[in-house]
Write a protein that holds these residues in place. Structure first.
Motif, mmCIF file in Angstrom:
data_model
loop_
_atom_site.group_PDB
_atom_site.id
_atom_site.type_symbol
_atom_site.label_atom_id
_atom_site.label_comp_id
_atom_site.label_asym_id
_atom_site.label_seq_id
_atom_site.Cartn_x
_atom_site.Cartn_y
_atom_site.Cartn_z
ATOM 1 N N UNK A 147 14.994 1.088 -1.975
ATOM 2 C CA UNK A 147 14.078 1.905 -1.179
ATOM 3 C C UNK A 147 13.012 1.001 -0.574
ATOM 4 N N UNK A 148 12.441 1.451 0.541
ATOM 5 C CA UNK A 148 11.357 0.746 1.231
ATOM 6 C C UNK A 148 10.221 1.734 1.424
ATOM 7 N N UNK A 149 9.006 1.277 1.174
ATOM 8 C CA UNK A 149 7.860 2.172 1.326
ATOM 9 C C UNK A 149 6.692 1.445 1.980
ATOM 10 N N UNK A 150 5.656 2.223 2.291
ATOM 11 C CA UNK A 150 4.431 1.735 2.920
ATOM 12 C C UNK A 150 4.672 1.204 4.332
ATOM 13 N N UNK A 151 5.624 1.803 5.023
ATOM 14 C CA UNK A 151 5.913 1.405 6.401
ATOM 15 C C UNK A 151 4.970 2.142 7.352
ATOM 16 N N UNK A 152 4.316 1.384 8.214
ATOM 17 C CA UNK A 152 3.462 1.951 9.249
ATOM 18 C C UNK A 152 3.845 1.397 10.610
ATOM 19 N N UNK A 153 3.075 1.726 11.609
ATOM 20 C CA UNK A 153 3.412 1.290 12.962
ATOM 21 C C UNK A 153 3.260 -0.215 13.152
ATOM 22 N N UNK A 154 2.429 -0.838 12.340
ATOM 23 C CA UNK A 154 2.108 -2.246 12.576
ATOM 24 C C UNK A 154 2.877 -3.227 11.678
ATOM 25 N N UNK A 155 3.547 -2.721 10.645
ATOM 26 C CA UNK A 155 4.242 -3.646 9.748
ATOM 27 C C UNK A 155 5.758 -3.489 9.766
ATOM 28 N N UNK A 156 6.268 -2.642 10.659
ATOM 29 C CA UNK A 156 7.710 -2.437 10.715
ATOM 30 C C UNK A 156 8.328 -3.485 11.633
ATOM 31 N N UNK A 157 8.353 -4.727 11.124
ATOM 32 C CA UNK A 157 8.914 -5.851 11.876
ATOM 33 C C UNK A 157 9.649 -6.761 10.915
ATOM 34 N N UNK A 158 10.413 -7.696 11.458
ATOM 35 C CA UNK A 158 11.250 -8.550 10.609
ATOM 36 C C UNK A 158 10.419 -9.426 9.683
ATOM 37 N N UNK A 159 9.260 -9.872 10.124
ATOM 38 C CA UNK A 159 8.433 -10.728 9.286
ATOM 39 C C UNK A 159 8.025 -10.010 8.005
ATOM 40 N N UNK A 160 7.496 -8.788 8.163
ATOM 41 C CA UNK A 160 7.033 -8.053 6.976
ATOM 42 C C UNK A 160 8.201 -7.515 6.148
#
Length: 481
Positions: free
Chosen positions: A369-382
């Motif tokens: 599972x993946x959590x704490x996803x927002x508009x600014x951290x949903x990228x390959x780096x994070x």
């Protein structure tokens, strides 16, 4: 020159090291053994004993040629849980069935049951408090039971051997025997009585004579024969020790202060380990034999570097679906670079992973599972950074949830290629868990552990071998002391 060789028979490769009493590594070699035998059944995991023997011989010859003289002793270690079926002469009559074999999860001849669940019903109660573990897929007791009840064992089966015992018998022409670490990994060692647990073997309907004699304290099993000496570039009469499991061998080489050190190893899989005096297993933690006075608590994670490589393959596939062709190597290199940039430098909240893509040892149906996803951290780096940190977090939580943690924990020792490729994880661990992080200043820890035991046995009266120096490199200091 006095030196010893440690030989580690791993899942994908075999390593050999030459160690002298000062702790200096004189030589180290590693070769992929490519012994895995493909099968249409993806539950089958077997390896060629012939190839394992050939690569072992090649490595020993290379070591001896480099050092220019024969060793004083050879210590053996290797992958645990698996076994080889042998006839009365010690000849292998099966391939090496490894710890990755999962045929016991197939449906048995009894309706609505797997081979493993059928076995578990026949075993004694309160088994975990005696074995220190649950019987899982890949354990010799379970796999041998499946082969026996399905009629797949040959009539000339005389005994089974772990892979180090089989190699040791080839070197010395001596009878089979097994040490406590391998017996425990098979699921047949009584921690309370420090003996082979005969009631478990009988309950499984197996013959006690199929299991080798237990030999404690990693004694010398025999010496190299004249023929082996000629073929392996060794002197005749070189002492060869009984084998020890690869994980406890690595722990012996890396933990200097058993009362204060916590060890995390991440390679293809992951483990966290520490020493105690009490037997307190849980669903996540196994208790294994270690020394006369100490037991080894092991949280063997179901996630590790393999999850990272799977993620890279998935990213490569995403690019392909968008019409962009990148090699797997290029994708992996880019993800490694992207993961180096911490989220907090950009005031971005981190992504949290529970990276259980194939379940856990206790919950095979559990998923990631993946959590704490927002508009600014949903990228390959994070996403990459979150997965890498999530793998080590999942291991550390196993320790935190244990019934028997270290009273005075002073440092975390990390090992494995995972930390070499992602060095920033050391500071991450130091900050999050408020602990100093160090790493052994040498590689091939399992092979070194086997060599250390060999040196202590053949040089009992020499102080350096009995107080073998272990050096570390500090990776990160905690700011909380």
């Amino acid at each position: 020159m006095k030196y010893v060789i440690g030989l580690d028979l791993g899942t994908t490769s075999i390593s050999a090291v030459a160690i002298e009493q000062s702790g200096k590594t004189l030589a180290a070699v590693n070769h992929a053994h490519e012994a895995a035998i493909t099968s249409e059944d993806d539950r089958v995991a077997v390896q060629s004993t012939d190839l394992m023997l050939q690569v072992s011989q090649k490595l020993i010859r290379e070591i001896v040629q480099f050092v220019y003289c024969s060793p004083s002793a050879i210590g053996l270690t290797g992958q645990m849980h698996g076994f080889v079926c042998c006839d009365a002469s010690g000849f292998a009559i099966s391939d090496f069935i490894t710890w990755q074999d999962k045929r016991v999860l197939a449906s048995s001849d009894i309706e609505d049951e797997t081979w493993l669940s059928s076995l578990q019903k026949r075993l004694p109660e309160n088994l975990q408090s005696r074995l220190g573990c649950q019987i899982r897929p890949g354990y010799a007791l379970a796999t041998l039971d499946m082969l026996n009840r399905s009629g797949q064992l040959q009539e000339k089966l005389h005994h089974i051997s772990d892979i180090t015992d089989w190699i040791g018998s080839q070197l010395t022409s001596t009878p089979a025997r097994i040490d406590p670490t391998f017996a425990a990994s098979w699921g047949v060692y009584n921690l309370q009585q420090k003996s082979i647990y005969q009631d478990v073997i009988r309950a499984a309907g197996l013959k006690p004579k199929w299991f080798p004699l237990l030999e404690s304290n990693w004694k010398i099993r025999g010496t190299t024969t004249t023929q082996i000496a000629r073929e392996w570039n060794l002197a005749a009469g070189v002492p060869v020790l009984n084998g020890i499991g690869d994980h406890p061998a690595a722990v012996r080489a890396t933990i200097q202060n058993p009362e204060n050190d916590l060890l995390m190893n991440v390679g293809t899989g992951g483990q966290i380990a520490w020493c105690t005096k009490d037997i307190q297993p849980t669903d996540e933690i196994e208790v294994r034999p270690f020394s006369e006075n100490l037991l080894l608590n092991v949280g063997a994670g179901s996630t590790g570097g393999e999850a990272w490589f799977w993620f890279a393959e998935s990213v490569q596939q995403w690019f392909q679906e968008m019409g962009v062709e990148l090699s797997y190597t290029e994708v992996l290199e880019r993800l490694n670079r992207l993961s180096q940039v911490p989220a907090d430098l950009n005031n971005i909240e981190p992504v949290y992973w529970e990276p259980f893509f194939q379940g856990t040892r206790n919950e095979t149906s559990r998923r990631a599972s993946i959590s704490n996803i927002g508009r600014h951290n949903f990228n390959l780096s994070e996403m990459a950074r979150g997965l890498l940190s999530g793998i080590v977090d999942s291991l550390y939580r196993v320790y935190q949830n244990s019934k028997n943690p270290i009273t005075d924990l002073k440092r975390l020792i990390v090992s494995g290629n995972y930390f070499e490729h992602h060095e920033w994880l050391a500071q991450y661990l130091a900050n999050r868990y408020r602990i100093d992080v160090v790493t052994p200043d040498f590689k091939e820890q399992s092979a070194v552990g086997a060599a250390m035991l060999a040196g202590r046995e053949v040089f009992r009266n020499e102080d350096l071998w009995n107080h073998f120096p272990i050096s570390y490199r500090t990776l990160a200091k905690s700011s909380h002391h």
